[in-house]
Design a protein around this motif. Structure first.
Motif, PDB file in Angstrom:
ATOM      1  N   ARG A 251      -7.651  11.155  -5.186  1.00 22.12           N
ATOM      2  CA  ARG A 251      -6.486  10.211  -5.930  1.00 22.12           C
ATOM      3  C   ARG A 251      -5.983   9.341  -4.771  1.00 22.12           C
ATOM      4  N   ALA A 252      -5.796   9.784  -3.484  1.00 23.24           N
ATOM      5  CA  ALA A 252      -5.269   8.872  -2.656  1.00 23.24           C
ATOM      6  C   ALA A 252      -6.128   7.746  -1.775  1.00 23.24           C
ATOM      7  N   GLY A 253      -7.564   8.202  -2.070  1.00 20.68           N
ATOM      8  CA  GLY A 253      -8.384   7.263  -1.650  1.00 20.68           C
ATOM      9  C   GLY A 253      -9.237   6.439  -2.503  1.00 20.68           C
ATOM     10  N   VAL A 254     -10.221   6.617  -3.054  1.00 21.96           N
ATOM     11  CA  VAL A 254     -10.990   6.006  -3.890  1.00 21.96           C
ATOM     12  C   VAL A 254     -10.359   5.745  -5.180  1.00 21.96           C
ATOM     13  N   GLU A 255      -9.624   6.453  -5.741  1.00 19.38           N
ATOM     14  CA  GLU A 255      -9.175   6.198  -7.055  1.00 19.38           C
ATOM     15  C   GLU A 255      -7.908   5.205  -7.021  1.00 19.38           C
ATOM     16  N   LYS A 256      -7.298   5.414  -5.743  1.00 18.74           N
ATOM     17  CA  LYS A 256      -6.309   4.241  -5.563  1.00 18.74           C
ATOM     18  C   LYS A 256      -6.851   2.957  -5.154  1.00 18.74           C
ATOM     19  N   VAL A 257      -7.765   2.726  -4.377  1.00 15.43           N
ATOM     20  CA  VAL A 257      -8.504   1.389  -4.052  1.00 15.43           C
ATOM     21  C   VAL A 257      -9.242   0.785  -5.220  1.00 15.43           C
ATOM     22  N   MET A 258      -9.919   1.935  -5.928  1.00 14.82           N
ATOM     23  CA  MET A 258     -10.582   1.217  -6.960  1.00 14.82           C
ATOM     24  C   MET A 258      -9.953   0.966  -8.233  1.00 14.82           C
ATOM     25  N   GLY A 259      -8.951   1.521  -8.338  1.00 12.57           N
ATOM     26  CA  GLY A 259      -8.014   1.488  -9.591  1.00 12.57           C
ATOM     27  C   GLY A 259      -8.333   2.399 -10.448  1.00 12.57           C
ATOM     28  N   TYR A 260      -8.790   3.624 -10.319  1.00 12.03           N
ATOM     29  CA  TYR A 260      -9.008   4.525 -11.171  1.00 12.03           C
ATOM     30  C   TYR A 260      -8.094   5.391 -11.632  1.00 12.03           C
ATOM     31  N   CYS A 261      -6.687   5.340 -11.010  1.00  9.58           N
ATOM     32  CA  CYS A 261      -5.556   5.923 -11.419  1.00  9.58           C
ATOM     33  C   CYS A 261      -4.490   4.793 -11.466  1.00  9.58           C
ATOM     34  N   THR A 262      -3.471   5.492 -12.083  1.00  8.75           N
ATOM     35  CA  THR A 262      -2.363   4.533 -12.370  1.00  8.75           C
ATOM     36  C   THR A 262      -1.584   4.432 -10.913  1.00  8.75           C
TER      37      THR A 262
END
Length: 275
Positions: free
Chosen positions: A116-127
């Motif tokens: 969540r702090a890496g790929v999800e944040k960078v790729m916009g997969y989480c709010t």
């Protein structure tokens, strides 16, 4: 650190640990790992090791060397796929916590809730709200695990941009590793700076006394593996246990009953004999 800014010297050759010295020390450390696991099993300890870092930084190779000779009944690797629709409706940590070690077990997470702090944040997969909530909650979650007696280790694998791209390109024409080259991997090249900023923010929020981050420079994979195992062993308060005495029984005499002719069995063709 090697992954924080782009390398300036594009043609510098990475200095690597001598192969013979590496193999000798790796064997010694892996013997220690087996002894450590025996202690974990005997005393009912719970060990959780988190492996995070840049794409192609060598996490998977290090995990393989850690687990190579361990008993798979009490040492397992957790590498979760993308969450299902049902899991997306859960508390974010839930599917990870379900896989925590029980007594006498070692669990190694090949990526973890820090997605969540890496790929999800960078790729916009989480709010942004989900991201902020994660950074606020994770120190509390990890503190609870440690207070409950779990030995928690967090490793961050750092790699330079030059070495990362070199490893990506080496996968392109390798049929056994081509599957490791994904669209997300390629985007990590163009989003290098975004990942750097995300990593810095993650460390700022989650590098706490109960569960600190331990960084490993992995441009030299051999050195990274040795450094990982050596440090892991230093963080487990294990004792060497004397193995129980083993007494081999006498083999009984062959039975007099006539067995079916061996020609009746179907054997796998001897491909090895054709080499």
């Amino acid at each position: 650190m090697a992954d924080k800014t782009k390398s300036k010297k594009k043609h510098d050759k990475v200095s690597r640990v001598d192969k013979k010295k590496y193999e000798k020390e790796l064997e010694r450390l892996q013997i220690e790992l087996v002894g450590m696991q025996q202690w974990v099993t005997a005393v009912g300890a719970r060990v959780l090791v988190i492996f995070e870092g840049r794409d192609a930084a060598g996490k998977g190779g290090a995990i393989k060397r850690v687990t190579q000779y361990l008993n798979p009944r009490t040492a397992r690797v957790v590498a979760l796929p993308q969450p299902s629709e049902r899991e997306k409706g859960q508390w974010y940590f839930q599917r990870y916590l379900e896989r925590l070690p029980t007594k006498g077990e070692i669990v190694l997470m090949d990526r973890s809730w820090y997605n969540r702090a890496g790929v999800e944040k960078v790729m916009g997969y989480c709010t942004d709200e989900e991201y902020d909530r994660f950074l606020e909650q994770v120190p509390t979650v990890e503190r609870m695990l440690v207070e409950d007696g779990i030995i928690l280790l967090k490793y961050w694998y750092s790699v330079s941009d030059v070495e990362q791209e070199k490893r990506f390109r080496s996968r392109l024409n390798d049929p056994m590793r081509r599957w490791k080259l994904s669209d997300t991997d390629l985007l990590s090249i163009t989003k290098w700076e975004d990942y750097s900023r995300a990593k810095d923010a993650m460390f700022e929020a989650t590098d706490h006394a109960d569960a600190p981050w331990w960084s490993i420079n992995s441009d030299d994979k051999r050195a990274a593996r040795l450094n990982t195992i050596n440090h892991l062993l230093s963080q487990i308060p294990y004792d060497h246990l004397e193995p129980e005495a083993v007494h081999f029984p006498d083999r009984p005499q062959a039975a007099e009953a006539v067995r079916p002719p061996i020609e009746n069995h179907q054997f796998v063709p001897d491909h090895a004999a054709t080499l």
